[in-house]
Design a protein around this motif. Structure first.
Motif, short mmCIF file in Angstrom:
data_model
loop_
_atom_site.label_atom_id
_atom_site.label_comp_id
_atom_site.label_asym_id
_atom_site.label_seq_id
_atom_site.Cartn_x
_atom_site.Cartn_y
_atom_site.Cartn_z
N MET A 55 0.84 -1.20 0.00
CA MET A 55 0.00 0.00 0.00
C MET A 55 0.88 1.25 0.00
SD MET A 55 -3.12 0.98 2.63
CE MET A 55 -4.09 -0.45 2.16
N LYS A 56 0.51 2.22 -0.82
CA LYS A 56 1.27 3.46 -0.90
C LYS A 56 0.63 4.50 0.02
CE LYS A 56 3.51 6.56 -4.17
NZ LYS A 56 3.77 6.85 -5.60
N ILE A 57 1.38 4.93 1.04
CA ILE A 57 0.84 5.79 2.08
C ILE A 57 1.71 7.04 2.25
CG2 ILE A 57 0.22 5.93 4.53
CD1 ILE A 57 -0.07 2.87 4.49
N ILE A 58 1.05 8.20 2.32
CA ILE A 58 1.73 9.46 2.59
C ILE A 58 1.43 9.86 4.03
CG2 ILE A 58 1.92 11.91 2.00
CD1 ILE A 58 1.04 11.17 -0.84
N ILE A 59 2.46 10.23 4.77
CA ILE A 59 2.30 10.68 6.16
C ILE A 59 2.74 12.14 6.24
CG2 ILE A 59 3.05 10.37 8.55
CD1 ILE A 59 3.55 7.42 7.88
N LEU A 60 1.87 13.00 6.73
CA LEU A 60 2.22 14.40 6.95
C LEU A 60 2.65 14.57 8.41
CD1 LEU A 60 2.30 17.43 6.13
CD2 LEU A 60 -0.09 17.56 6.92
N GLY A 61 3.90 15.00 8.61
CA GLY A 61 4.38 15.24 9.97
C GLY A 61 5.34 14.18 10.42
N ALA A 62 6.56 14.61 10.79
CA ALA A 62 7.58 13.68 11.26
C ALA A 62 7.81 13.82 12.76
CB ALA A 62 8.89 13.91 10.50
N SER A 100 5.84 1.74 12.20
CA SER A 100 4.95 0.59 12.22
C SER A 100 4.57 0.14 10.82
CB SER A 100 3.69 0.92 13.03
OG SER A 100 2.81 -0.17 13.07
N LEU A 101 4.28 1.09 9.94
CA LEU A 101 3.83 0.75 8.59
C LEU A 101 4.97 0.30 7.69
CD1 LEU A 101 1.21 3.59 8.00
CD2 LEU A 101 0.81 1.22 8.72
N VAL A 102 6.15 0.85 7.88
CA VAL A 102 7.31 0.41 7.10
C VAL A 102 7.63 -1.04 7.39
CG1 VAL A 102 9.83 0.64 6.91
CG2 VAL A 102 8.39 2.66 6.68
N SER A 103 7.47 -1.45 8.65
CA SER A 103 7.80 -2.82 9.05
C SER A 103 6.91 -3.84 8.36
CB SER A 103 7.69 -2.97 10.57
OG SER A 103 6.35 -2.90 10.99
N GLU A 104 5.81 -3.38 7.77
CA GLU A 104 4.89 -4.27 7.07
C GLU A 104 5.01 -4.12 5.55
OE1 GLU A 104 0.99 -3.70 8.63
OE2 GLU A 104 1.66 -3.85 10.70
N HIS A 105 6.12 -3.55 5.12
CA HIS A 105 6.46 -3.46 3.70
C HIS A 105 5.50 -2.58 2.90
CE1 HIS A 105 9.26 -6.62 4.73
NE2 HIS A 105 8.27 -7.40 5.11
N ASN A 106 4.99 -1.53 3.52
CA ASN A 106 4.24 -0.52 2.79
C ASN A 106 5.21 0.49 2.18
OD1 ASN A 106 1.28 -1.08 3.49
ND2 ASN A 106 2.19 -1.02 5.53
N ASP A 107 4.77 1.15 1.12
CA ASP A 107 5.56 2.19 0.47
C ASP A 107 5.22 3.52 1.15
OD1 ASP A 107 6.85 3.96 -1.17
OD2 ASP A 107 5.84 3.37 -3.02
N ILE A 108 6.13 4.02 1.98
CA ILE A 108 5.85 5.17 2.83
C ILE A 108 6.63 6.40 2.38
CG2 ILE A 108 5.89 6.09 5.19
CD1 ILE A 108 4.00 3.72 4.82
N THR A 109 5.92 7.55 2.30
CA THR A 109 6.55 8.85 2.06
C THR A 109 6.13 9.79 3.18
OG1 THR A 109 6.48 8.55 -0.35
CG2 THR A 109 6.80 10.79 0.47
N VAL A 110 7.09 10.45 3.80
CA VAL A 110 6.80 11.37 4.90
C VAL A 110 7.09 12.80 4.47
CG1 VAL A 110 7.36 12.01 7.28
CG2 VAL A 110 7.38 9.60 6.61
N ILE A 111 6.14 13.69 4.73
CA ILE A 111 6.29 15.11 4.42
C ILE A 111 6.51 15.88 5.71
CG2 ILE A 111 5.20 17.16 3.43
CD1 ILE A 111 3.43 15.29 1.77
N ASP A 112 7.51 16.75 5.73
CA ASP A 112 7.76 17.60 6.88
C ASP A 112 8.59 18.79 6.43
OD1 ASP A 112 7.45 17.14 10.11
OD2 ASP A 112 9.16 18.42 9.63
N ARG A 171 -0.81 11.42 -6.47
CA ARG A 171 -1.64 11.01 -7.61
C ARG A 171 -1.96 9.52 -7.61
NH1 ARG A 171 1.32 15.24 -9.89
NH2 ARG A 171 -0.04 16.88 -10.75
N ASP A 172 -1.06 8.70 -7.07
CA ASP A 172 -1.36 7.27 -7.02
C ASP A 172 -1.25 6.72 -5.60
OD1 ASP A 172 1.36 7.58 -6.81
OD2 ASP A 172 1.89 6.00 -8.22
N ALA A 173 -1.45 7.57 -4.59
CA ALA A 173 -1.41 7.14 -3.19
C ALA A 173 -2.72 6.45 -2.81
CB ALA A 173 -1.16 8.32 -2.27
#
Length: 463
Positions: A1-8, A18-30, A64-66
């Motif tokens: 799953m492609k997930i965007i997280i706002l806030g570090a 937690s989500l990275v450990s489950e092999h999700n595609d994570i992008t963090v914005i800060d 666009r594809d999150a």
């Protein structure tokens, strides 16, 4: 799953971990490059520097594809606007916002698709308050988690010498307390998990995870732990958001004292709480003040300031001065792991308190609830069996025929709804029916994806 997280920040970092450990595609914005750089060095994720309410920044983050956006920046306003932009400009399917304001309620029109387009609301302060309430209701427990709308509960309790079940094998429990059927799903001794067989003997000091009908929880706790008296006198160190929420919810339930360092905050607390709540202006780690206010007579001392060191020091001091049970809010995971079960009875992690709420949304299949155990190392998952014997991996099958991943155990099955429901402790020949709520223990988060597949029905099921 492609997930965007706002806030570090602390919550964003814990969610990402937690989500990275489950092999999700994570992008963090800060907006802080240093924070992002540290996250990228430690975790397998991508960082984007910028303001997450700007469409150009969201586009760079891959909106666009999150599949999902989780907005957990410090300000409610930023999280609301970010969800709105992500939905309206990029059609992100699922948006989650961390909101501190109690006036913004999930499901109301303001947060709906025509408003700020927030699908789910998370509030760490509210989650922590609910968590503490459970520990006040069950003072013997280390953790209390509810499933199937509260009909079944999973509790963690440290076995004590002299209790009914201590020094007995798990296979003997049913004969020792026939009035409270239970299922032991995990036992930890010196932080090492033991194999849970009928021959496994529970020793004093073992951390035992037990599933049972919620109505039988007090009986289960008293069998494993020396019975504690109800919490009648409680002292709160810190009158911040969580302290105020907790004190307000306990009015009429027990005697409450709050110690707060900031004089203006004391005045505000006095204006928000009834006169029977005693507001004390002072240092939470002031030994003279604690002695003067009879901390040794407190059934529970809860340290809830915004400073980990203050919380740890005041809780340890309260315990030394005689407080029966002490809890401490600890943000830093390393501190929480170190202090849990020491002088401090329970270390509470705000981020871990909300992880379960988030994971329920992220999970695939018909997953109704997810709870993190042992500070995120293990999980308890509740799924609903759907379909029939042809379309489901569960329905119509006996427990002994299920292909569960190694180490995964079925703890309980909740069958039916409302007052007519049954909480079953399944045996090898128990057959799972459609719409059963199945509660499983997962010793490792790595097993999550395999377990999720159990609750997915084939394409031929349209129920």
């Amino acid at each position: 799953m492609k997930i965007i997280i706002l806030g570090a920040g602390r919550v964003g970092e814990s969610v990402a971990e937690s989500l990275v450990s489950e092999h999700n595609d994570i992008t963090v914005i800060d907006q802080d490059p240093a924070k992002l750089r540290l996250l990228e060095e430690r975790l397998d994720l991508r960082g984007v520097v910028g303001n997450g309410i700007q469409p150009s920044v969201l586009a760079e983050a891959g909106a666009r594809d999150a599949d999902m956006l989780i907005a957990c920046a410090a300000l409610d306003e930023s999280n609301l606007v970010c969800c709105k932009v992500a939905h309206d400009s990029f059609q992100v399917p699922t948006t989650i916002a961390r909101l501190r304001s109690s006036e913004l309620i999930e499901g109301e029109e303001l947060l709906g698709k025509t408003g700020f387009a927030v699908d789910r609301v998370i509030c760490p302060e509210a989650s922590v308050t609910r968590y503490i309430h459970q520990l006040i209701s069950y003072p013997e427990a280390l953790q209390v988690l509810e499933f199937a709308e509260g009909r079944a509960s999973l509790i963690a309790v440290r076995a004590t010498a002299g209790s009914v079940l201590a020094n007995h094998a798990i296979g003997e429990f049913r004969d020792l307390i026939p009035q409270a059927e239970m299922r032991v799903v995990a036992v930890y001794r010196h932080d090492a998990e033991l194999e849970t067989t009928p021959q496994t003997r529970i020793l004093p000091g073992d951390e035992v995870f037990v599933l049972a009908d919620t109505r039988k929880i007090h009986a289960v706790l008293s069998a494993l732990h020396a019975v504690d008296r109800p919490v009648q006198r409680l002292m709160i160190a810190g009158g911040g958001r969580v302290g105020l929420r907790l004190a307000r919810s306990l009015v009429g339930q027990c005697e409450v004292k709050i110690i707060e360092r900031d004089r203006k905050r004391c005045d505000y607390l006095a204006s928000q709480l009834p006169s029977q709540v005693l507001i004390l202006h002072g240092d939470v780690a002031d030994e003279d003040l604690l002695l003067e206010e009879n901390v040794g007579e407190m059934d529970m001392f809860i340290a809830l300031t915004s400073d980990d060191e203050d919380n740890i020091m005041s809780a340890m001091l309260a315990k030394r001065l005689g407080a029966r049970r002490v809890l401490s809010l600890i943000n830093r995971r390393a501190y929480a792991d170190m202090m849990q079960g020491s002088t401090i009875d329970i270390a509470i992690s705000p981020s871990q308190a909300v992880i379960g709420e988030l994971l329920t949304v992220v999970r695939r299949g018909d997953v109704a609830a997810v709870h993190s155990l042992r500070r995120g190392a293990a999980e308890a998952l509740e799924g609903v069996a759907r379909g029939d014997a042809k379309t489901s991996r569960l329905v119509g099958r006996r427990v002994q025929d299920l292909r569960l991943p190694a180490g995964v155990r079925i703890g309980a099955i909740v069958r039916g709804s409302d007052e007519a429901s049954e909480v079953l402790m399944p045996h090898h020949d128990t057959r799972i029916e459609s719409d059963d709520h199945v509660i499983l223990f997962l010793p490792s988060k790595r097993l999550v994806r395999e377990v999720e597949k159990l609750f997915q029905v084939s394409a031929t099921f349209f129920g």
